[in-house]
Design a protein around this motif. Structure first.
Motif, PDB file in Angstrom:
ATOM      1  N   GLU A 191      -9.831 -23.876 -43.218  1.00 43.60           N
ATOM      2  CA  GLU A 191      -8.797 -22.888 -42.864  1.00 43.60           C
ATOM      3  C   GLU A 191      -9.443 -21.645 -42.266  1.00 43.60           C
ATOM      4  O   GLU A 191      -8.927 -21.055 -41.309  1.00 43.60           O
ATOM      5  CB  GLU A 191      -7.997 -22.525 -44.117  1.00 43.60           C
ATOM      6  CG  GLU A 191      -6.810 -21.620 -43.852  1.00 43.60           C
ATOM      7  CD  GLU A 191      -5.728 -22.291 -43.033  1.00 43.60           C
ATOM      8  OE1 GLU A 191      -5.020 -21.580 -42.292  1.00 43.60           O
ATOM      9  OE2 GLU A 191      -5.600 -23.543 -43.104  1.00 43.60           O
ATOM     10  N   ARG A 248      -9.232 -18.062 -29.368  1.00 35.17           N
ATOM     11  CA  ARG A 248      -8.363 -18.566 -28.297  1.00 35.17           C
ATOM     12  C   ARG A 248      -7.359 -17.498 -27.850  1.00 35.17           C
ATOM     13  O   ARG A 248      -7.094 -17.330 -26.673  1.00 35.17           O
ATOM     14  CB  ARG A 248      -7.630 -19.825 -28.763  1.00 35.17           C
ATOM     15  CG  ARG A 248      -8.535 -21.058 -28.845  1.00 35.17           C
ATOM     16  CD  ARG A 248      -7.782 -22.217 -29.481  1.00 35.17           C
ATOM     17  NE  ARG A 248      -6.604 -22.579 -28.709  1.00 35.17           N
ATOM     18  CZ  ARG A 248      -6.621 -23.472 -27.718  1.00 35.17           C
ATOM     19  NH1 ARG A 248      -7.752 -24.074 -27.398  1.00 35.17           N
ATOM     20  NH2 ARG A 248      -5.515 -23.748 -27.067  1.00 35.17           N
ATOM     21  N   SER A 249      -6.844 -16.761 -28.859  1.00 37.59           N
ATOM     22  CA  SER A 249      -5.876 -15.709 -28.524  1.00 37.59           C
ATOM     23  C   SER A 249      -6.532 -14.628 -27.689  1.00 37.59           C
ATOM     24  O   SER A 249      -5.967 -14.130 -26.711  1.00 37.59           O
ATOM     25  CB  SER A 249      -5.304 -15.098 -29.815  1.00 37.59           C
ATOM     26  OG  SER A 249      -4.583 -16.078 -30.523  1.00 37.59           O
ATOM     27  N   ARG A 270      -8.462 -19.868 -33.726  1.00 38.67           N
ATOM     28  CA  ARG A 270      -7.189 -19.347 -33.191  1.00 38.67           C
ATOM     29  C   ARG A 270      -7.358 -17.929 -32.668  1.00 38.67           C
ATOM     30  O   ARG A 270      -6.822 -17.570 -31.617  1.00 38.67           O
ATOM     31  CB  ARG A 270      -6.119 -19.380 -34.297  1.00 38.67           C
ATOM     32  CG  ARG A 270      -5.537 -20.771 -34.501  1.00 38.67           C
ATOM     33  CD  ARG A 270      -4.583 -20.800 -35.663  1.00 38.67           C
ATOM     34  NE  ARG A 270      -3.863 -22.063 -35.719  1.00 38.67           N
ATOM     35  CZ  ARG A 270      -3.367 -22.584 -36.821  1.00 38.67           C
ATOM     36  NH1 ARG A 270      -3.534 -21.946 -37.993  1.00 38.67           N
ATOM     37  NH2 ARG A 270      -2.724 -23.722 -36.788  1.00 38.67           N
ATOM     38  N   THR A 271      -8.130 -17.134 -33.414  1.00 37.47           N
ATOM     39  CA  THR A 271      -8.363 -15.749 -32.987  1.00 37.47           C
ATOM     40  C   THR A 271      -9.109 -15.711 -31.664  1.00 37.47           C
ATOM     41  O   THR A 271      -8.772 -14.956 -30.743  1.00 37.47           O
ATOM     42  CB  THR A 271      -9.165 -14.993 -34.064  1.00 37.47           C
ATOM     43  OG1 THR A 271      -8.442 -15.047 -35.290  1.00 37.47           O
ATOM     44  CG2 THR A 271      -9.414 -13.555 -33.671  1.00 37.47           C
ATOM     45  N   LEU A 331     -10.518 -22.508 -38.813  1.00 33.76           N
ATOM     46  CA  LEU A 331      -9.320 -22.664 -37.984  1.00 33.76           C
ATOM     47  C   LEU A 331      -8.786 -21.307 -37.559  1.00 33.76           C
ATOM     48  O   LEU A 331      -8.393 -21.095 -36.403  1.00 33.76           O
ATOM     49  CB  LEU A 331      -8.264 -23.434 -38.787  1.00 33.76           C
ATOM     50  CG  LEU A 331      -7.001 -23.854 -38.049  1.00 33.76           C
ATOM     51  CD1 LEU A 331      -7.323 -24.789 -36.885  1.00 33.76           C
ATOM     52  CD2 LEU A 331      -6.031 -24.523 -39.016  1.00 33.76           C
ATOM     53  N   HIS A 332      -8.784 -20.367 -38.507  1.00 31.76           N
ATOM     54  CA  HIS A 332      -8.320 -19.012 -38.195  1.00 31.76           C
ATOM     55  C   HIS A 332      -9.214 -18.375 -37.130  1.00 31.76           C
ATOM     56  O   HIS A 332      -8.712 -17.725 -36.196  1.00 31.76           O
ATOM     57  CB  HIS A 332      -8.329 -18.169 -39.480  1.00 31.76           C
ATOM     58  CG  HIS A 332      -7.966 -16.726 -39.254  1.00 31.76           C
ATOM     59  ND1 HIS A 332      -6.674 -16.312 -38.974  1.00 31.76           N
ATOM     60  CD2 HIS A 332      -8.732 -15.598 -39.238  1.00 31.76           C
ATOM     61  CE1 HIS A 332      -6.661 -15.007 -38.810  1.00 31.76           C
ATOM     62  NE2 HIS A 332      -7.907 -14.541 -38.977  1.00 31.76           N
TER      63      HIS A 332
END
Length: 360
Positions: free
Chosen positions: A342, A352-353, A349-350, A345-346
């Motif tokens: 997790e 990619r953002s 995502r960060t 994964l976070h």
């Protein structure tokens, strides 16, 4: 080494029942008996004994039955059981020179002193499936009944070469120090040869074979000859404190390989061949031969040889051959890792953002 994970009690009980069912298989067929495994799958039993580090054919066969034929799982069961056993005595070193041989071959003598004894081997089969074995009761007729007299011991094939000084002698280290017990004291690197041999003797056979193969394909300074491979029974002796002399308490079945290898010499020492040693519980020629090749290349420092290959590096070749440890470390990936995942994964995502925000 990792052991059972935690989980819901009811779910685990159900998993055990399913394991029992899978182990039993088709109930229309006769259940496999431990004695059948011990007698008819002997080479597999021998491998489990070697990698489980315990000589007990019946328990090794039981472990194979319990493990549904998974050799590594069976060796794990044997090692776990081994830790529960009391240690009440040490045996004397087994004397393989006095082995009652049932098979003995050498590749370096046209006329082997004492003779070649082929024994049971796949060497002369054509590796074609024998479909007659699909039918029960199709076993070949018994061979000529064995003599009631035990076979005589035969001298080691390399003895006269060693006596001439052409092959290094097989003698204890200077001072004959008591070897470390790797089951009591974790090895520290560089580790002495007795500890290395202990680790190799219970290493995964596939790992040993791969390392040995690499040494033959150029990944070490080696040019081996099979000096002697012998298989048979060896007496086990102990010296009780109250007696002070050795008494025989039984026999074990062993396979030994003496691999003649690269010769060494100097201005002060005449050239002589070196050797590697392999020893395995039961009938394990491939294991013993591979072990002897790896033993020899791990002696590189002893002969001032350049260490250039993985098989020559103790910290690579030795610990990674323990399939119980290796299996545990690989299979621990089945344990919950959702917290770690997790977090990664976070992070992804960060990232990619942030990347998407910078994209015009």
């Amino acid at each position: 080494m990792y052991i059972a994970v935690k989980g819901g009690e009811a779910a685990i009980a159900a998993s055990w029942r399913l394991l029992d069912e899978a182990r039993r298989g088709d109930r229309a067929l006769r259940e496999l008996e431990v004695a059948q495994i011990r007698e008819q799958l002997g080479l597999l039993v021998d491998r489990v004994m070697a990698e489980g580090s315990l000589y007990d054919p019946e328990l090794a066969a039981l472990a194979l039955k319990q493990a549904r034929g998974d050799a590594i799982e069976a060796a794990f069961l044997i090692r776990a059981y081994r830790t529960t056993l009391p240690r009440f005595a040490f045996t004397e070193p087994v004397d393989t020179d006095r082995m009652r041989v049932s098979r003995r071959i050498s590749a370096i003598f046209k006329d082997l002193p004492g003779g070649q004894l082929l024994g049971p081997t796949f060497d002369y089969t054509q590796r074609l499936l024998d479909f007659r074995l699909l039918e029960a009761g199709s076993a070949a007729p018994l061979a000529t009944p064995a003599s009631a007299e035990p076979p005589p011991a035969v001298a080691p094939a390399l003895k006269h070469l060693a006596d001439e000084g052409l092959v290094e002698p097989a003698v204890p280290s200077a001072g004959d120090p008591e070897p470390d017990d790797i089951t009591r004291h974790p090895p520290a690197y560089p580790t002495p040869r007795p500890a290395r041999l202990q680790m190799l003797s219970r290493a995964d056979e596939g790992w040993l074979l791969g390392l040995a193969y690499s040494t033959q394909r150029g990944y070490a300074n080696t040019h081996p000859f099979a000096g002697e491979v012998r298989h048979g029974h060896v007496a086990v002796e102990v010296v009780p404190d109250e007696l002070g002399f050795p008494i025989e308490i039984g026999e074990i079945e062993l396979t030994e390989c003496q691999m003649v290898n690269q010769f060494v010499g100097s201005a002060n020492a005449p050239p002589q061949f070196t050797r590697g040693h392999g020893l395995a519980f039961g009938h394990g020629e491939r294991r013993a031969m591979a072990m002897s090749l790896v033993d020899r290349v791990l002696r590189a420092d002893e002969f001032d040889e350049e260490v250039t290959s993985p098989a020559q590096q103790q910290e690579f070749a030795l610990p990674h051959g323990d399939n119980i440890e290796a299996s545990g470390f690989v299979q621990h990936l089945k344990l919950p890792h959702y917290v770690t995942f997790e977090s990664e994964l976070h992070m992804v995502r960060t990232l990619r953002s942030a990347q998407q925000a910078e994209t015009p």
